[in-house]
Design a protein around this motif. Structure first.
Motif, short mmCIF file in Angstrom:
data_model
loop_
_atom_site.label_atom_id
_atom_site.label_comp_id
_atom_site.label_asym_id
_atom_site.label_seq_id
_atom_site.Cartn_x
_atom_site.Cartn_y
_atom_site.Cartn_z
N SER A 187 0.81 -1.22 0.00
CA SER A 187 0.00 0.00 0.00
C SER A 187 0.84 1.27 0.00
O SER A 187 0.37 2.34 -0.37
CB SER A 187 -0.95 0.01 1.20
N ASP A 188 2.13 1.19 0.40
CA ASP A 188 3.00 2.37 0.46
C ASP A 188 3.98 2.32 -0.72
O ASP A 188 4.94 1.55 -0.73
CB ASP A 188 3.76 2.39 1.79
N LYS A 189 3.74 3.18 -1.72
CA LYS A 189 4.55 3.18 -2.94
C LYS A 189 6.00 3.55 -2.66
O LYS A 189 6.93 2.96 -3.22
CB LYS A 189 3.95 4.11 -3.97
N LYS A 190 6.26 4.53 -1.78
CA LYS A 190 7.65 4.95 -1.48
C LYS A 190 8.42 3.83 -0.78
O LYS A 190 9.58 3.58 -1.09
CB LYS A 190 7.63 6.21 -0.61
N LEU A 191 7.79 3.15 0.14
CA LEU A 191 8.43 2.02 0.82
C LEU A 191 8.74 0.90 -0.18
O LEU A 191 9.81 0.30 -0.15
CB LEU A 191 7.54 1.51 1.95
N TYR A 192 7.79 0.66 -1.07
CA TYR A 192 7.98 -0.35 -2.12
C TYR A 192 9.17 0.01 -3.01
O TYR A 192 10.01 -0.83 -3.32
CB TYR A 192 6.70 -0.48 -2.94
N GLU A 193 9.26 1.29 -3.41
CA GLU A 193 10.37 1.76 -4.26
C GLU A 193 11.70 1.62 -3.52
O GLU A 193 12.70 1.19 -4.11
CB GLU A 193 10.14 3.21 -4.68
N ARG A 194 11.76 1.99 -2.25
CA ARG A 194 13.01 1.87 -1.48
C ARG A 194 13.42 0.41 -1.35
O ARG A 194 14.60 0.09 -1.39
CB ARG A 194 12.84 2.48 -0.09
N TYR A 195 12.45 -0.46 -1.18
CA TYR A 195 12.75 -1.88 -1.03
C TYR A 195 13.36 -2.46 -2.30
O TYR A 195 14.22 -3.34 -2.24
CB TYR A 195 11.46 -2.65 -0.68
N HIS A 196 12.97 -1.96 -3.46
CA HIS A 196 13.44 -2.52 -4.74
C HIS A 196 14.53 -1.69 -5.42
O HIS A 196 14.82 -1.92 -6.59
CB HIS A 196 12.24 -2.70 -5.69
N ILE A 197 15.15 -0.76 -4.71
CA ILE A 197 16.24 0.04 -5.28
C ILE A 197 17.38 -0.87 -5.77
O ILE A 197 17.97 -0.63 -6.83
CB ILE A 197 16.76 1.08 -4.26
N TRP A 198 17.68 -1.91 -5.03
CA TRP A 198 18.80 -2.78 -5.38
C TRP A 198 18.63 -3.42 -6.74
O TRP A 198 19.60 -3.74 -7.41
CB TRP A 198 18.98 -3.86 -4.31
#
Length: 117
Positions: free
Chosen positions: A3-14
């Motif tokens: 539900s949190d797009k920013k958290l999702y983006e940070r998680y997949h930065i790698w």
């Protein structure tokens, strides 16, 4: 996370980053099929060439070009070891050679006679 797009983006930065250079160098050979790498290795072995196991590539032979001789014997000892067998030719006579030849011919004649029966 869903539900949190920013958290999702940070998680997949790698996932968007390049591989570390050590990883890329170590596993770069995996882009070539294993059968091709096996064929390369077999070709290198058959032709006496070198093979880089880390990169899975054929390399020039790794023989030293330096030739050294032993001062006492005068024989080459680098990169190869040179040795000779002693064989006394005076022990063998013409009669021995003729007898060996005749027995070989007799054996061949006997084999051909068996085959024609």
């Amino acid at each position: 996370v869903a539900s949190d797009k920013k958290l999702y983006e940070r998680y997949h930065i790698w996932r968007r980053k390049d591989y570390p250079s050590e990883f890329a160098q170590k596993y770069n050979f995996t882009f070539v099929h294993s059968e091709c790498r096996t064929c390369r290795w077999a070709f290198a072995r058959k032709k006496g060439l070198g093979f880089n196991h880390e990169q899975q590539t054929i390399t020039p032979p790794s023989l030293s070009r330096e030739v050294c001789t032993n001062e006492m014997t005068g024989l080459i000892h680098r990169p190869f070891k040179e040795s000779y067998l002693s064989y006394d030719m005076t022990q063998h006579t013409y009669a021995d050679a003729l007898q060996t030849h005749q027995s070989t011919m007799t054996d061949r004649e006997n084999e051909s006679a068996k085959g024609s029966r």
